[in-house]
Design an enzyme around this catalytic site. Structure first.
Site: not given
Ligand code: MOS
Length: 700
Positions: A469, A586, A663
Site C-alpha cells: 500500500t 487529505r 478499501e
Molecule cells: Mo482489509 S479486507 O480490512 O484487510
C-alpha cells in the site's frame, strides 16, 4: 484535533522501497535468511466431513531427504484450542475439504511435495453440507457481525411503507464465493530454538500485522508474546486474507517445534490457498425499496443470507452500509448465517461494504428506472442530513460533490436514459453510476518510538505493515511533517513485532492508527528534546484518544462511473472506461493513494465480470482453484481506469487530516458495472459475475 501543517504530506513521493522491489532485493517472507532450512508441504483432507481412520506414511518416510512427517495421530499438542480454524492435527475430525491433516518436512521443497503425495489416508466419511440456499434449515442469527455490529436493525414499519409506496423494488441479488489472490502467496519461515529460558520462536510471515499474528499464535503454542517474534518487512498483497494467521502458520510452527532448531519454510501453492486462507462468503441479498412520487425513499430493507463454517464462525457485515447510506423513515437490515462444512470465510477487501453495496446500489439503479429519474438525481434526493442510524452529524459527507464532479468529468449530462438504444457497430453501449462509502476506522493500541539516532537522522519505529500500500513511504512523510524535518532525515522501521505495537493493516485504518501514534511521539519528542535534540534522545508515545470520536460519524465517500460495451451477437462484455471520484480527507501521497483507488476499482471490475469460486456440492471443494479457472481481470480487460479525489481535509479523525482509502475503491465499483451493462442492453443481471451467458438471452 490539531492538524499537521502538510509539507511532505500530499506530494506524490515515489516509494521509498521501490528500488529494493524493482531490483528484486526486498526480502519477502520466503526469502528471508534461513541457514540449513527444511521445507514443509501440507497434507490436506480429501473429504468434506468425517474422520481420518488411518494414515500410512511409510512410503513418504522412505523417500530420501524426508526429515519428518506430521499426522493427526502424532502431532504436537496445542496449548489453546479455542480457535477452530487454527486447531489442526489435534484430533481425527475433518470439518472441510482441504483441511490440514498432516505435513511432510524434507531437505527440499520438491522432495516434501513428492513425499506428501505418497501419504495415503483412510477416512470414515460423513455426510456433508456445503450448499448455501435462502431457505437453508440451519439459518441462524449471529450475535454480531464483523467486527461487532448488531446483526439486525429495525426502524419504523417497512412493510406498511412498502405497501403504500408509489414505486417499489423487490429483488434478490447474489454474489459467489470469491478468493483473495495476492501476488505473493501465503508463506512463512518458522524457527523454534530452545534456550535456557525456554523457547525462542521466530516467524517470518507474509502478514498484515506482526503484532496481531504474534498475539494470536503465541497462546496457541503456550508461548509468552515476547517468546515469539513475527517479522514482515515486505508483503506482496493481502487484501484481508493475511489479516490474521491461518492454519498453515500453525502447521509450520508445529513442524519447527520438531526440527531441532532448523528453520522450516512453507510457501502455499496457489491451489492450496483456495482452501486455507479465507475467502469472501457467498451472499444472497434481498433488497426492498419503496419511494414516493418524487423518488424519496420511504422504506429500505436489506436482508442477507450468507455462509460461515461449522468449525468457526465468521459473520460478514454485508448490510451495514445500508444503515447509513440514504435517508428513509422506515429501515430494516438483517443477517442470517448457515454454518456449512466449508473452510472459514474471512476478510476480502472491504468485507461487508463491498458485496452489500453491490446489491444496494444496483437496487437504487432499478428504483431510478422505476421512478423515471436520473440515477444521480435519485441519490441526491435521498441524501441524509445526519447519519440515519445514529442521528450523529457527519464529520464530512460530500457524496453529492463526488457524484457531480464525476458526472462532469465522465460526461453524464447528455446521457439518454433509455436502455439498449445506443449501438456502435456490433456493440451496445451504456453507462452506469454507483455511490460508495466506507467507515473511517481507527484501531487502538498503537505506539511509536522516535530516536535521534545520529546527526540528522530520526529513527521512527512502529510495527506497522506495508502490504504493497505504500506504508514505508507514507509513514515517513507523516513523520517528517510531524517532526518538521526533511523526508530524507527519516529512517523508518516497520514490519516487526519487536518494534512498538501496531494494529493490523486492515479496515483502511493503517495510516490513521499508526500515523496518529507517530504524530503523538513526534510532538512529545520535540517537547522533551527540543530542536536540535541531543544524539540518542528518544521518546515513545501512544496514539491518544480522538476527542471527536463519539461526536461524529466519519465515513469516506465516492462515486463510480462506468462505460460498458456488450457485443450484440456474442454477449461479450467490455469495460473501456471507469472513473472514480472520492472524498477521503487529505491525500497523504497522491501516487500511492491513486494506486490504492484504481487497484480497488480494478478488483471491483474483476468482481463484476469474472471472479467466481465454484464449489462442487458432491465433493465440497472449489474446483476453480487456479488462474486458468478462477478468472481475474487481466491487463487486456483493464483499459482506462482513473481515480480522482476532492480537495479535502478531514478535521475530526486524525492529525493528518486523512480518512482511510484502502478499501473504498472496490466499494460500489461492481454495481456501476452492472448498471452500465443494464443501460447498454436492458438486461438486468442480479447474480455476479456478469458473464455473457446471463446477458445473451435478453439482448435486443
Ligand atoms: Mo482489509 S479486507 O480490512 O484487510
Amino acid at each position: 484535533m490539531t492538524l499537521l501543517q502538510p509539507s511532505s504530506i500530499g506530494s506524490p513521493v515515489a516509494r521509498r522501497d521501490g528500488h529494493l522491489k524493482v531490483t528484486g532485493t526486498a526480502p519477502y517472507a520466503f526469502e528471508q535468511p534461513a541457514e540449513a532450512a527444511v521445507y514443509l508441504h501440507p497434507v490436506q483432507a480429501t473429504i468434506a466431513r468425517g474422520r481420518v481412520t488411518a494414515m500410512d506414511i511409510t512410503a513418504a518416510q522412505e523417500l530420501s531427504g524426508v526429515v519428518d512427517v506430521l499426522t493427526v495421530f502424532d502431532a504436537p499438542a496445542l496449548s489453546d484450542t479455542s480457535d477452530g480454524e487454527l486447531t489442526i492435527l489435534q484430533d481425527t475430525e475433518v470439518h472441510y475439504r482441504g483441511q490440514l491433516i498432516g505435513g511432510v518436512v524434507a531437505e527440499t521443497a520438491e522432495i516434501a511435495r513428492e513425499a506428501a503425495a505418497f501419504v495415503t489416508v483412510r477416512y470414515d466419511e460423513g455426510r456433508h453440507d456445503v450448499e448455501l440456499t435462502a431457505d437453508h434449515p440451519g439459518l441462524y442469527t449471529p450475535e454480531s457481525v464483523n467486527p461487532s455490529y448488531p446483526p439486525d436493525t429495525a426502524d419504523g414499519d417497512v412493510d406498511a411503507a412498502l405497501a403504500s409506496a408509489e414505486f417499489r423494488v423487490d429483488a434478490t441479488y447474489t454474489t459467489p464465493i470469491e478468493h483473495n489472490n495476492p501476488m505473493e502467496p501465503h508463506a512463512c519461515i518458522a524457527r523454534w530454538e530452545t534456550g535456557d529460558d525456554g523457547p525462542r520462536v521466530t516467524l517470518y510471515d507474509s502478514t498484515q500485522g506482526t503484532h496481531a499474528a504474534r498475539s494470536t499464535l503465541a497462546p496457541v503454542f503456550g508461548l509468552e508474546p515476547e517468546q515469539l517474534r513475527v517479522i514482515a518487512p515486505h508483503v506482496g498483497g493481502g487484501f484481508g486474507s493475511k489479516g490474521a494467521p491461518h492454519s498453515h502458520n500453525v502447521l509450520a510452527l508445529m513442524a519447527a517445534q520438531r526440527a531441532d532448531g532448523r528453520p522450516v519454510k512453507l510457501a502455499l501453492t496457489r491451489q492450496q490457498m483456495f482452501s486455507l486462507v479465507g475467502y469472501r462468503t457467498q451472499t444472497i441479498q434481498r433488497l426492498r425499496l419503496g419511494a414516493d412520487a418524487d423518488g424519496r425513499l420511504s422504506a429500505i430493507a436489506h436482508d442477507v443470507v450468507e455462509q460461515t463454517s461449522a468449525v468457526k464462525e465468521y459473520a460478514e457485515q454485508t448490510a451495514v452500509t445500508t444503515r447509513k447510506m440514504y435517508a428513509a423513515p422506515n429501515r430494516q437490515t438483517s443477517h442470517r448465517l448457515a454454518a456449512l462444512d466449508v473452510p472459514v470465510p474471512y476478510w476480502m477487501r472491504a468485507p461487508g461494504e463491498c458485496p452489500g453495496t453491490y446489491a444496494a446500489e444496483v437496487a437504487m439503479d432499478e428504483l431510478a428506472v422505476a421512478c423515471g429519474l436520473d440515477p444521480i438525481e435519485l441519490r441526491v434526493r435521498n441524501e441524509p442530513d445526519v447519519d440515519p442510524e445514529s442521528g450523529k452529524p457527519w464529520s464530512s459527507r460530500r457524496l453529492i460533490d463526488c457524484l457531480r464532479l464525476g458526472a462532469q468529468r465522465f460526461g453524464w449530462a447528455d446521457r439518454d436514459p433509455r436502455p439498449g438504444k445506443h449501438v456502435v457497430g456490433q456493440w451496445l453501449t451504456g453507462t452506469g453510476v454507483s455511490s460508495a462509502t466506507y467507515p473511517g476506522m481507527a484501531m487502538p493500541g498503537n505506539s511509536a518510538r522516535i530516536t535521534y539516532s545520529a546527526e540528522g537522522v530520526y529513527t521512527v519505529a512502529i510495527g506497522a505493515a506495508d502490504i504493497g500500500t505504500g506504508t514505508w513511504t507514507t509513514l515517513s512523510q507523516i513523520a517528517a511533517d510531524a517532526l518538521g524535518c526533511e523526508l530524507a532525515a527519516i529512517d523508518l522501521q516497520i514490519g516487526d513485532s519487536a518494534l512498538p505495537p501496531a494494529s493490523v493493516a486492515g479496515g483502511s485504518s493503517g495510516i490513521t492508527s499508526w500515523g496518529s501514534a507517530i504524530v503523538a511521539a513526534a510532538r512529545r519528542f520535540r517537547t522533551d528534546h527540543g530542536d536540535p535534540p541531543a544524539t540518542g534522545a528518544s521518546t515513545v508515545a501512544q496514539a491518544p484518544e480522538n476527542p471527536d470520536a463519539e461526536k461524529f460519524t466519519v465515513q469516506s465517500f465516492g462515486a463510480h462511473f462506468v462505460e460498458a460495451h456488450v457485443n450484440r451477437d456474442t454477449g461479450e462484455i467490455r469495460v473501456p472506461r471507469m472513473l472514480g471520484v472520492f472524498s477521503v480527507g487529505r491525500a497523504i501521497n497522491a501516487r500511492t493513494l491513486r494506486s490504492q483507488l484504481i487497484g480497488g476499482m480494478t478488483m471491483g471490475l474483476s468482481m463484476a465480470l469474472h471472479e467466481e469460486s465454484v464449489r462442487d456440492p458432491r465433493f465440497g471443494h472449489v474446483v476453480t482453484q487456479d488462474f486458468a479457472e478462477y478468472h481475474i481481470s487481466a491487463h487486456a480487460d483493464v483499459v482506462d481506469v482513473d481515480a480522482i479525489w476532492l480537495d479535502d481535509v478531514e478535521e475530526h479523525f486524525n492529525p493528518m487530516g486523512s480518512r482511510g482509502a484502502g478499501e473504498i475503491g472496490i466499494v460500489g465499483a461492481a454495481a456501476a458495472v452492472v448498471n452500465a451493462v443494464y443501460h447498454a442492453t436492458g438486461v438486468r443481471v442480479r447474480d455476479l459475475p456478469v458473464t455473457l451467458d446471463k446477458v445473451l438471452p435478453g439482448l435486443p
